[in-house]
Design a protein around this motif. Structure first.
Motif, PDB file in Angstrom:
ATOM      1  N   VAL A  29      14.350   2.958 -11.781  1.00  0.00           N
ATOM      2  CA  VAL A  29      14.530   4.237 -11.082  1.00  0.00           C
ATOM      3  C   VAL A  29      13.757   4.179  -9.768  1.00  0.00           C
ATOM      4  N   PRO A  30      14.156   4.952  -8.777  1.00  0.00           N
ATOM      5  CA  PRO A  30      13.440   4.925  -7.499  1.00  0.00           C
ATOM      6  C   PRO A  30      11.970   5.333  -7.660  1.00  0.00           C
ATOM      7  N   VAL A  31      11.091   4.594  -6.999  1.00  0.00           N
ATOM      8  CA  VAL A  31       9.653   4.863  -7.044  1.00  0.00           C
ATOM      9  C   VAL A  31       9.234   5.390  -5.676  1.00  0.00           C
ATOM     10  N   VAL A  32       8.570   6.547  -5.675  1.00  0.00           N
ATOM     11  CA  VAL A  32       8.097   7.165  -4.440  1.00  0.00           C
ATOM     12  C   VAL A  32       6.568   7.090  -4.431  1.00  0.00           C
ATOM     13  N   ALA A  33       6.004   6.567  -3.358  1.00  0.00           N
ATOM     14  CA  ALA A  33       4.548   6.505  -3.204  1.00  0.00           C
ATOM     15  C   ALA A  33       4.128   7.553  -2.178  1.00  0.00           C
ATOM     16  N   ALA A  34       3.197   8.403  -2.566  1.00  0.00           N
ATOM     17  CA  ALA A  34       2.650   9.411  -1.651  1.00  0.00           C
ATOM     18  C   ALA A  34       1.257   8.958  -1.239  1.00  0.00           C
ATOM     19  N   ILE A  35       1.053   8.792   0.047  1.00  0.00           N
ATOM     20  CA  ILE A  35      -0.217   8.268   0.553  1.00  0.00           C
ATOM     21  C   ILE A  35      -0.882   9.300   1.443  1.00  0.00           C
ATOM     22  N   HIS A  36      -2.125   9.608   1.127  1.00  0.00           N
ATOM     23  CA  HIS A  36      -2.933  10.451   2.010  1.00  0.00           C
ATOM     24  C   HIS A  36      -4.348   9.910   1.988  1.00  0.00           C
ATOM     25  N   GLY A  37      -5.015   9.959   3.108  1.00  0.00           N
ATOM     26  CA  GLY A  37      -6.345   9.373   3.205  1.00  0.00           C
ATOM     27  C   GLY A  37      -6.256   7.871   3.346  1.00  0.00           C
ATOM     28  N   CYS A  75      -5.750   4.046   2.374  1.00  0.00           N
ATOM     29  CA  CYS A  75      -4.984   3.144   1.511  1.00  0.00           C
ATOM     30  C   CYS A  75      -5.440   1.741   1.889  1.00  0.00           C
ATOM     31  N   VAL A  76      -6.268   1.140   1.040  1.00  0.00           N
ATOM     32  CA  VAL A  76      -6.976  -0.083   1.401  1.00  0.00           C
ATOM     33  C   VAL A  76      -6.650  -1.208   0.419  1.00  0.00           C
ATOM     34  N   GLY A  77      -6.514  -2.408   0.951  1.00  0.00           N
ATOM     35  CA  GLY A  77      -6.396  -3.611   0.139  1.00  0.00           C
ATOM     36  C   GLY A  77      -5.212  -3.601  -0.807  1.00  0.00           C
ATOM     37  N   ALA A  78      -5.503  -3.652  -2.103  1.00  0.00           N
ATOM     38  CA  ALA A  78      -4.454  -3.703  -3.127  1.00  0.00           C
ATOM     39  C   ALA A  78      -3.620  -2.427  -3.127  1.00  0.00           C
ATOM     40  N   GLY A  79      -4.180  -1.329  -2.630  1.00  0.00           N
ATOM     41  CA  GLY A  79      -3.402  -0.099  -2.509  1.00  0.00           C
ATOM     42  C   GLY A  79      -2.222  -0.286  -1.574  1.00  0.00           C
ATOM     43  N   VAL A  80      -2.419  -1.036  -0.501  1.00  0.00           N
ATOM     44  CA  VAL A  80      -1.330  -1.341   0.432  1.00  0.00           C
ATOM     45  C   VAL A  80      -0.278  -2.189  -0.284  1.00  0.00           C
ATOM     46  N   ASP A  81      -0.720  -3.166  -1.047  1.00  0.00           N
ATOM     47  CA  ASP A  81       0.219  -4.001  -1.810  1.00  0.00           C
ATOM     48  C   ASP A  81       1.032  -3.155  -2.784  1.00  0.00           C
ATOM     49  N   LEU A  82       0.359  -2.214  -3.444  1.00  0.00           N
ATOM     50  CA  LEU A  82       1.033  -1.372  -4.430  1.00  0.00           C
ATOM     51  C   LEU A  82       2.087  -0.476  -3.776  1.00  0.00           C
ATOM     52  N   VAL A  83       1.747   0.188  -2.676  1.00  0.00           N
ATOM     53  CA  VAL A  83       2.726   1.073  -2.043  1.00  0.00           C
ATOM     54  C   VAL A  83       3.883   0.283  -1.428  1.00  0.00           C
ATOM     55  N   CYS A  84       3.661  -0.968  -1.091  1.00  0.00           N
ATOM     56  CA  CYS A  84       4.753  -1.797  -0.573  1.00  0.00           C
ATOM     57  C   CYS A  84       5.793  -2.092  -1.656  1.00  0.00           C
ATOM     58  N   CYS A  85       5.423  -1.974  -2.910  1.00  0.00           N
ATOM     59  CA  CYS A  85       6.353  -2.194  -4.017  1.00  0.00           C
ATOM     60  C   CYS A  85       7.240  -0.983  -4.266  1.00  0.00           C
ATOM     61  N   ALA A  86       6.865   0.167  -3.735  1.00  0.00           N
ATOM     62  CA  ALA A  86       7.642   1.392  -3.931  1.00  0.00           C
ATOM     63  C   ALA A  86       8.912   1.355  -3.088  1.00  0.00           C
ATOM     64  N   ASP A  87       9.904   2.122  -3.519  1.00  0.00           N
ATOM     65  CA  ASP A  87      11.159   2.196  -2.784  1.00  0.00           C
ATOM     66  C   ASP A  87      11.037   3.107  -1.565  1.00  0.00           C
ATOM     67  N   VAL A  88      10.247   4.171  -1.704  1.00  0.00           N
ATOM     68  CA  VAL A  88      10.048   5.138  -0.621  1.00  0.00           C
ATOM     69  C   VAL A  88       8.556   5.399  -0.488  1.00  0.00           C
ATOM     70  N   ARG A  89       8.067   5.423   0.747  1.00  0.00           N
ATOM     71  CA  ARG A  89       6.658   5.727   1.003  1.00  0.00           C
ATOM     72  C   ARG A  89       6.575   6.949   1.906  1.00  0.00           C
ATOM     73  N   VAL A  90       5.801   7.940   1.486  1.00  0.00           N
ATOM     74  CA  VAL A  90       5.603   9.159   2.254  1.00  0.00           C
ATOM     75  C   VAL A  90       4.117   9.262   2.563  1.00  0.00           C
ATOM     76  N   CYS A  91       3.797   9.411   3.846  1.00  0.00           N
ATOM     77  CA  CYS A  91       2.395   9.431   4.267  1.00  0.00           C
ATOM     78  C   CYS A  91       2.042  10.763   4.922  1.00  0.00           C
ATOM     79  N   SER A  92       0.821  11.201   4.666  1.00  0.00           N
ATOM     80  CA  SER A  92       0.314  12.370   5.381  1.00  0.00           C
ATOM     81  C   SER A  92      -0.158  11.911   6.757  1.00  0.00           C
ATOM     82  N   SER A  93      -0.437  12.864   7.617  1.00  0.00           N
ATOM     83  CA  SER A  93      -0.856  12.518   8.978  1.00  0.00           C
ATOM     84  C   SER A  93      -2.239  11.878   9.019  1.00  0.00           C
TER      85      SER A  93
END
Length: 84
Positions: free
Chosen positions: A48-56, A58-76
């Motif tokens: 199923v589609p995976v959506v990553a919500a990022i705020h604040g 996102c360091v190291g392995a967190g970047v790797d993890l969100v790159c695996c998601a289908d959609v990434r949504v970031c706060s300003s």
């Protein structure tokens, strides 16, 4: 200025976790790396589609993890950093 040489004749340090040998430490860390990679692969292969919500930060392995998601949504205020 002279040459400093450390000769360690104590062969009781065969345990990879206490060894000062970089190669043995790396090999001992391999199971943890494979476990982390399996977690990232599971996200990437999720049926199923995976959506990553990022705020604040996102360091190291967190970047790797969100790159695996289908959609990434970031706060300003999202900040990405990979330190190698």
């Amino acid at each position: 200025s002279g040459l400093a040489v450390n000769v360690d004749d104590d062969d009781d340090d065969d345990d990879a976790t206490t060894s000062k040998d970089t190669a043995r430490k790396s090999i001992a860390f391999l199971p943890q790396i494979l476990q982390m990679q399996a977690a990232f692969t599971a996200v990437e292969q999720c049926p199923v589609p995976v959506v990553a919500a990022i705020h604040g930060a996102c360091v190291g392995a967190g970047v790797d993890l969100v790159c695996c998601a289908d959609v990434r949504v970031c706060s300003s205020d999202a900040i990405f950093s990979i330190r190698e």
